[in-house]
Design an enzyme around this catalytic site. Structure first.
Site, PDB file in Angstrom:
ATOM      1  NE  ARG A 106      -3.826   0.193   2.222  1.00 26.23           N
ATOM      2  CZ  ARG A 106      -4.605   0.624   3.210  1.00 26.23           C
ATOM      3  NH1 ARG A 106      -4.617  -0.016   4.373  1.00 26.23           N
ATOM      4  NH2 ARG A 106      -5.359   1.696   3.049  1.00 26.23           N
ATOM      5  CB  CYS A 151      -1.871   3.507   9.799  1.00 23.11           C
ATOM      6  SG  CYS A 151      -3.239   4.077  10.828  1.00 23.11           S
TER       7      CYS A 151
END
Length: 275
Positions: free
Chosen positions: A172, A230
């Site tokens: 990611r 995050c």
């Protein structure tokens, strides 16, 4: 006080004269709440806390898990029996993310004594219960700001002036996949540091010296300000907790990638390098 507690230490504390308040924060990303699992079996005396409705505000421009309204959060904590003068222990199913979110939020809101059960419910070998307790109301009143946090602009600046760690999975960060948010990639200047590398296979944290070595190798030195983000401020809290175990203070960008990526004017970096 340590940021974590072992199952054996918790058993001892629960048997002592001043047992901690226990919060069960089992949660799964994108799934239904795990109240039913709590009702089937939990550590005796634990009160269930729902991350999505009590440890976060409604999803929107500030991200998928923005900070909750202090009044809503405070009411949930008081209903669970939380007071400022009584220790709190939080646990989840074992991944540690949700428990870390509760740990971070309570600390951010001014509670002086919160620990996470290392390894979560999976590490507990003592008795379990299906009885839902009715604790006496607590007196905790949130006073936000006791732990450092970042907004999007501060995170962008820290990625250039200090060390901003991206706690998501490497794919990611690199922008190879993005299963949730509008676009993949990372904040320019951020360093990839997947949360999964903070723990052993059973979900317990690595020893503090190993965590310190890990973060030092990523650039965390005493002279460097450290921040974490995050996807939506949940696994990032786990990274802040890991840093605390290692003795390294860090700020959390709560909005994280879910807020950053919504704004098309903000730059996005892809690939394995920070820039």
């Amino acid at each position: 006080m340590n940021a974590t507690i072992t199952a054996s230490e918790l058993a001892s504390d629960l048997a002592g004269p001043n047992p901690p308040v226990l919060l069960d924060v089992r949660w799964q990303l994108g799934g239904p709440d795990l109240r039913s699992a709590y009702e089937e079996a939990h550590i005796p005396g634990a009160v269930f806390v729902d991350l999505d409705s009590e440890l976060a505000g409604p999803a929107g421009a500030a991200g998928r898990h923005p900070l909750p309204d202090p009044e809503v959060f405070g009411a949930a904590m008081r209903a669970a029996g939380v007071s400022g003068n009584r220790d709190v222990v939080v646990y989840d199913g074992g991944q540690g993310w949700a428990a870390a979110r509760a740990w971070w939020l309570l600390g951010h809101s001014g509670h002086p004594s919160v620990r996470v059960l290392d390894g979560g419910f999976a590490a507990w070998t003592g008795p379990v219960s299906s009885a839902v307790p009715a604790p006496a109301p607590g007196t905790f009143v949130p006073a936000p700001g006791a732990r450092p946090s970042l907004d999007a602009d501060a995170a962008a600046a820290l990625a250039q002036s200090g060390l901003l760690l991206d706690a998501r999975a490497g794919e990611r960060y690199r922008g190879e996949v993005e299963p949730i948010d509008r676009v993949g990639g990372h904040i320019p200047g951020a360093v990839s540091a997947p949360t999964s590398e903070n723990v052993t296979e059973d979900g317990r944290f690595l020893p503090a010296p190993e965590l310190a070595d890990r973060f030092t190798s990523l650039g965390a030195t005493p002279a460097v300000e450290v921040g974490v983000y995050c996807g939506s401020g949940v696994s990032g809290a786990h990274q802040v907790l890991a840093l605390a175990v290692a003795g390294i203070p860090a700020a959390l960008y709560v909005g994280s990638w879910s807020e950053w990526s919504q704004d098309e004017s903000r730059p996005v970096a892809v690939g394995p390098d920070p820039q």
